[in-house]
Structure formats: C-alpha cells, structure tokens
Design an enzyme around this catalytic site. Structure first.
Site, short mmCIF file in Angstrom:
data_model
loop_
_atom_site.label_atom_id
_atom_site.label_comp_id
_atom_site.label_asym_id
_atom_site.label_seq_id
_atom_site.Cartn_x
_atom_site.Cartn_y
_atom_site.Cartn_z
N TYR A 176 18.88 21.91 -27.54
CA TYR A 176 18.09 23.13 -27.28
C TYR A 176 18.84 24.36 -27.78
O TYR A 176 18.26 25.22 -28.46
CB TYR A 176 17.80 23.25 -25.78
CG TYR A 176 16.83 24.36 -25.43
CD1 TYR A 176 15.50 24.28 -25.82
CD2 TYR A 176 17.24 25.47 -24.71
CE1 TYR A 176 14.60 25.30 -25.50
CE2 TYR A 176 16.34 26.49 -24.38
CZ TYR A 176 15.03 26.40 -24.78
OH TYR A 176 14.14 27.41 -24.47
N THR A 222 1.17 30.06 -31.23
CA THR A 222 1.39 28.62 -31.02
C THR A 222 1.87 28.38 -29.59
O THR A 222 2.48 29.27 -28.97
CB THR A 222 2.41 28.02 -32.02
OG1 THR A 222 3.72 28.54 -31.73
CG2 THR A 222 2.04 28.37 -33.46
N GLY A 240 2.14 28.76 -20.12
CA GLY A 240 3.25 29.69 -19.92
C GLY A 240 3.24 30.96 -20.75
O GLY A 240 2.29 31.76 -20.70
N1 LIG Z 1 10.29 29.66 -19.71
C1 LIG Z 1 11.53 30.05 -20.01
O1 LIG Z 1 12.35 30.32 -19.13
C2 LIG Z 1 11.93 30.19 -21.45
C3 LIG Z 1 13.17 30.79 -21.72
C4 LIG Z 1 13.58 30.92 -23.04
C5 LIG Z 1 12.77 30.50 -24.08
N2 LIG Z 1 11.58 29.91 -23.79
C6 LIG Z 1 10.78 29.45 -24.92
O2 LIG Z 1 9.49 30.00 -24.84
C7 LIG Z 1 8.54 29.11 -25.45
C8 LIG Z 1 7.41 28.85 -24.47
O3 LIG Z 1 7.94 28.28 -23.30
P1 LIG Z 1 7.13 28.17 -21.92
O4 LIG Z 1 8.10 28.45 -20.86
O5 LIG Z 1 5.87 28.91 -22.03
O6 LIG Z 1 6.87 26.58 -21.91
P2 LIG Z 1 5.57 25.74 -21.56
O7 LIG Z 1 6.06 24.34 -21.47
O8 LIG Z 1 4.85 26.34 -20.41
O9 LIG Z 1 4.65 25.92 -22.87
C9 LIG Z 1 5.01 25.36 -24.10
C10 LIG Z 1 3.73 25.10 -24.87
O10 LIG Z 1 4.11 24.57 -26.16
C11 LIG Z 1 3.23 23.48 -26.45
N3 LIG Z 1 3.88 22.54 -27.36
C12 LIG Z 1 4.93 21.70 -27.09
N4 LIG Z 1 5.19 20.95 -28.16
C13 LIG Z 1 4.30 21.28 -29.12
C14 LIG Z 1 4.06 20.83 -30.44
N5 LIG Z 1 4.78 19.84 -30.99
N6 LIG Z 1 3.07 21.42 -31.15
C15 LIG Z 1 2.31 22.41 -30.61
N7 LIG Z 1 2.48 22.86 -29.35
C16 LIG Z 1 3.47 22.30 -28.62
C17 LIG Z 1 2.97 22.82 -25.10
O11 LIG Z 1 1.80 22.01 -25.13
C18 LIG Z 1 2.83 24.03 -24.20
O12 LIG Z 1 1.50 24.50 -24.14
C19 LIG Z 1 9.34 27.86 -25.84
O13 LIG Z 1 9.69 27.95 -27.20
C20 LIG Z 1 10.57 27.96 -24.97
O14 LIG Z 1 11.68 27.27 -25.51
C21 LIG Z 1 11.13 29.75 -22.50
#
Ligand SMILES: NC(=O)c1ccc[n+]([C@@H]2O[C@H](COP(=O)([O-])OP(=O)(O)OC[C@H]3O[C@@H](n4cnc5c(N)ncnc54)[C@H](O)[C@@H]3O)[C@@H](O)[C@H]2O)c1
Length: 257
Positions: free
Chosen positions: A164, A11, A16
């Site tokens: 968060y 998902t 990212g």
């Molecule tokens: N980047 C970081 O530093 C970091 C750190 C800790 C945790 N995370 C977690 O990792 C995961 C991915 O983060 P990322 O950095 O790749 O972010 P990102 O914003 O690049 O990607 C997130 C993806 O989730 C999708 N998304 C959002 N809401 C949605 C929904 N309701 N239904 C389906 N898809 C949905 C978005 O369209 C996007 O493609 C997240 O859960 C985030 O909280 C990220």
C-alpha cells in the site's frame, strides 16, 4: 456554482470518498461520470447526485482494455472530460500479509507475489490507465483540465503495508511527472494524501489501533469524507488554477511535512 458546464470522471464512485466527492462536485454544477468495479454501487451514487445528466458505468481500473472502453463510453456520452478524480483503490489484498499484525514484523515476509502485484495493479496501474485515457480526451478538446490522484499519508510516511505504501508513493511520482508534462496544455495534476478517514475502507480498523492514532492527531479526530471532498473541489475548480504537481494532505496534523 464553481463547476458549471464541466464533466468530472470519478473512479471508485460507488463508496466512501468517491461517492462524497461525486456529490460535492455535482452540487457545484458538474456532470458526473461515476464509475466503479461494482456497477450497482455506482448506480446508487447516481441516484443521490444533485442535478441532471450524470452517467454511471462499470470498470475494473486494473485492466487497460476495460479503462479504454470505459473512457470511450464516457467520451461518447459527454464529448469532454474536464476533471478526473483517480480515486479507486484498495488497502489490502488476499496474500498481502495483512492478517499478520504490523508489530509482529511478519507482514512483508508473508506477502505473496500475487498479494503485492494485485494491489499495485489497482492502485498504480489503475491510476495510470485512467489518467492516460483521460488525457487523450483532454488534449483533443483543448479545454485544459484538472486531474486529482488519490494518494495517502502512507505515500508520505510509514503507514500501512509495504504494498500500500509503495502504491501511494508511486501515485505521487505519477502526479509530478504528468504535471510537468501536461502543464503546456493547461492540464493540472495534483494529489490528495488523506489521513484516517471514516469510510467502509477503515470501518474494520480495530479500536486499539484507532485510539492511539487519534491521540497522536493534533485535531484529535478522524476525518470525514466531507473533509476530502472539500479538498477535491478546491483542486478541481479554478480556485487552484496556479497549483499543479502538488499534494495536499488533509490529516488533522497526524503527518506534517
Ligand atoms: N479512507 C481512508 O482513510 C483513506 C486514507 C487514505 C487514502 N485513501 C484512498 O482513498 C481512496 C478511496 O478510499 P475509500 O476509503 O473511499 O475506500 P472504499 O473502500 O470505501 O471505496 C473504494 C472504492 O473503489 C472501488 N474499487 C476497488 N477496486 C476497484 C477496481 N479494481 N476498479 C474500480 N473500482 C474499484 C470499490 O468498489 C469502492 O467503491 C482509495 O484510493 C484509498 O486508498 C483512503
């Protein structure tokens, strides 16, 4: 190849971490069901995956009905799901107080009902809905499985908004409870708690906020999506076959527990 013959549902696969994880699992032979709120981005991911037989579709993980429909689609496409990467998530929503600097002490009191609950709907309800529907397929097929829930260092220590942090701590609770319940079926459930990783989510973090974080990180850098994809591959594959109910935190040493 470590994942030959396996199907991985990812998902948030359109950006990212989800995109990088999809690519890594595909390189190891998995067929990928790439799902995202924005279907065009999931399709883009499909276009860069190695191997054949991948599938993309749209879903809003915050909707139980939409998730049920999505998993039904994935099930009819592949007839099995061996790996779920429960990665879709957001770090802020309108009305969550994040327009106020954390240092002002005003974020929480400016957080609206909607700001709090809409984030929880994606980060917590979404993880639960995807996990529940996938478990139905995994149990039916009796092939075991690996579920990887994306938490954060915010689930371990004070980082980010109240909503968060609450959502990512809840993901750890879901991980442990389902790991205990599902072990008898050979289904493992683990979490990843990334530190600060360079993705579109963190692209807007201002330099004055980032600098001290890097300074406080023993490895003196932010993470790359590849750092998380390696961890996801480890948890998805048989290399971690005796590991369940655990979290791994690739964070450069910023948080140690
Ligand atoms: N980047 C970081 O530093 C970091 C750190 C800790 C945790 N995370 C977690 O990792 C995961 C991915 O983060 P990322 O950095 O790749 O972010 P990102 O914003 O690049 O990607 C997130 C993806 O989730 C999708 N998304 C959002 N809401 C949605 C929904 N309701 N239904 C389906 N898809 C949905 C978005 O369209 C996007 O493609 C997240 O859960 C985030 O909280 C990220």
């Amino acid at each position: 190849m470590k994942l030959e013959g396996r199907v991985a549902l990812v998902t948030g696969a359109g950006s990212g971490l989800g995109r990088e994880i999809s690519c890594r699992l595909a390189r190891e032979g998995a067929r990928i069901a790439a799902v995202d709120l924005r279907p065009e981005t999931a399709e883009e991911t499909l276009g860069i995956l190695s191997g054949d037989g991948h599938f993309a579709c749209a879903v809003d993980v915050a909707s139980g009905d939409a998730v049920r429909e999505m998993v039904t689609q994935v099930d009819s496409e592949f007839g099995q799901i061996d790996i779920l990467v429960n990665n879709a998530g957001v770090d802020r929503m309108p009305g969550d107080g994040s327009d106020k600097l954390l240092e002002t002490g005003q974020q929480t009191i400016h957080m609206s009902d909607e700001g709090f609950t809409s984030l929880m709907a994606i980060n917590v309800n979404g993880v639960f809905f995807c996990l529940r529907e996938t478990l139905r397929v995994m149990q039916r097929e009796e092939r075991g499985g690996s579920i990887i829930n994306m938490s954060s260092i915010a689930g371990l220590s004070p980082n980010g908004n109240v909503s968060y942090a609450a959502s990512k701590a809840a993901v750890l609770g879901i991980t442990r409870a389902t790991a205990r319940e599902q072990g008898r079926f050979g289904i493992r459930v683990n979490a990843i708690c990334p530190g600060v990783i360079e993705t579109p989510m963190t692209a807007g973090v201002p330099e004055p906020m980032l600098k001290p974080l890097i300074k406080a990180t023993p490895l003196r850098r932010t993470g790359q999506p590849d750092d998380i994809a390696s961890t996801a591959l480890f948890l998805a594959s048989d290399d971690s076959s005796f590991i369940t109910g655990q979290w791994i935190s690739p964070n450069g040493g910023l948080v140690m527990q």
